[in-house]
Write an enzyme that holds these catalytic residues in place. Sequence first.
Site, PDB file in Angstrom:
ATOM      1  N   ARG A 237       0.858  -1.175   0.000  1.00  0.00           N
ATOM      2  CA  ARG A 237       0.000   0.000   0.000  1.00  0.00           C
ATOM      3  C   ARG A 237       0.898   1.230   0.000  1.00  0.00           C
ATOM      4  O   ARG A 237       2.014   1.200   0.525  1.00  0.00           O
ATOM      5  CB  ARG A 237      -0.909   0.027   1.242  1.00  0.00           C
ATOM      6  CG  ARG A 237      -2.042  -0.992   1.208  1.00  0.00           C
ATOM      7  CD  ARG A 237      -3.077  -0.628   0.150  1.00  0.00           C
ATOM      8  NE  ARG A 237      -4.261  -1.492   0.192  1.00  0.00           N
ATOM      9  CZ  ARG A 237      -4.408  -2.588  -0.497  1.00  0.00           C
ATOM     10  NH1 ARG A 237      -3.409  -3.004  -1.284  1.00  0.00           N
ATOM     11  NH2 ARG A 237      -5.524  -3.296  -0.430  1.00  0.00           N
ATOM     12  N   GLU A 266      -4.198   8.068  -4.269  1.00  0.00           N
ATOM     13  CA  GLU A 266      -4.602   7.407  -5.512  1.00  0.00           C
ATOM     14  C   GLU A 266      -5.963   7.904  -5.966  1.00  0.00           C
ATOM     15  O   GLU A 266      -6.869   8.025  -5.133  1.00  0.00           O
ATOM     16  CB  GLU A 266      -4.634   5.884  -5.316  1.00  0.00           C
ATOM     17  CG  GLU A 266      -3.266   5.301  -5.001  1.00  0.00           C
ATOM     18  CD  GLU A 266      -3.279   3.784  -4.838  1.00  0.00           C
ATOM     19  OE1 GLU A 266      -4.345   3.158  -5.054  1.00  0.00           O
ATOM     20  OE2 GLU A 266      -2.233   3.217  -4.490  1.00  0.00           O
ATOM     21  N   HIS A 285      -2.070   0.875  -9.848  1.00  0.00           N
ATOM     22  CA  HIS A 285      -2.621  -0.079  -8.880  1.00  0.00           C
ATOM     23  C   HIS A 285      -3.369  -1.202  -9.605  1.00  0.00           C
ATOM     24  O   HIS A 285      -4.563  -1.424  -9.397  1.00  0.00           O
ATOM     25  CB  HIS A 285      -3.561   0.634  -7.898  1.00  0.00           C
ATOM     26  CG  HIS A 285      -3.706  -0.110  -6.598  1.00  0.00           C
ATOM     27  ND1 HIS A 285      -3.985   0.511  -5.404  1.00  0.00           N
ATOM     28  CD2 HIS A 285      -3.619  -1.441  -6.291  1.00  0.00           C
ATOM     29  CE1 HIS A 285      -4.067  -0.380  -4.438  1.00  0.00           C
ATOM     30  NE2 HIS A 285      -3.829  -1.575  -4.948  1.00  0.00           N
TER      31      HIS A 285
END
Length: 331
Positions: A237, A266, A285
């Site tokens: 993460r 993000e 991602h």
Amino acid sequence: MKPKVIVYKKVDQKVIEFIQHTCDVVYFGKLDAETYPEFLQELKEAQGILGSGLKVDKKLLDQAPHLKIVCNTSVGYDNLDLAELTERGIMATNTPEVLNDTVADTIFGLLLSAARRMPELDDWVKNGHWKSNLGEEWFGVDVHHKVLGIIGMGGIGTALAKRAHLGFDMQILYHNRSRNEKAEQDYQAIYCSLEELLKQADFVCLMTPLTPLTEKMMGKREFELMKETAIFVNGSRGKTVDEEALIHALKTGKILAAGLDVYVQEPVQPENPLLSMKNVVTLPHIGSATYETRLKMAMVGAANLIAGLQGETPPNLIKSGVRVKYSRSIS
């Protein structure tokens, strides 16, 4: 009367049909400013929700008096307030294991891309700069027979070790909250301190979950311990890394390069310095982003949902109160 559930993220119709056998489904392909008010209205009667990324905290739960289960279609669950869910007697589940191979493929792809400078050279070729033999200034570094350090040897970390050791003859070092005997037996992985791993590894892959103890686990001191020729890959993460420290390490040559699939914010902001660095490979991602794997994840999540609402223990029940014992200290 069937229990009412909300699916709040786009999933294959097969998933909806599977849930509809036992539940009344309210489906939101996505949550945004337009759909969120309707979602909150439906939440008042919902007994279960399925999706990923939604922040499930006290504020949200106060609007869901009948909720019995929250099902993430992801391995991570840092979006869930487990203490609050436990206090209210609400079950929480995730979808581990099913995505291990796909994420490991992505992370190893990032490692290879950063080492051999593939995105940079792809851009160079497509822009018409390949007019003669490649000079040494464009050379990358070998991956085979190097030392890979894996921080977080869970299911994905183990799958990564398999690819590295069996496919590329890499030596595996790992740091984890507990020993992983399978990785040690199958891939000759060596358990070591974080400090030792950072000093010895040619490639460092961060694969930990995000917890209060792993937040900013990789900071200024950790990057300074790495080799100047080392490459850092983050597949965990964004908040497990001090992003400013990473940017400084890359700018000053404390480390050679980085491959990133996750970021503190993000989607990553256009002004983020990482996006202008040629020695950084950036992905949006996409760790588990294949059709096959996302379908499997959604179906596992749906199975968790149905089991919980039928009075059974969901296969992937998250046990609250378990704390990951990674230490920020590397002494």
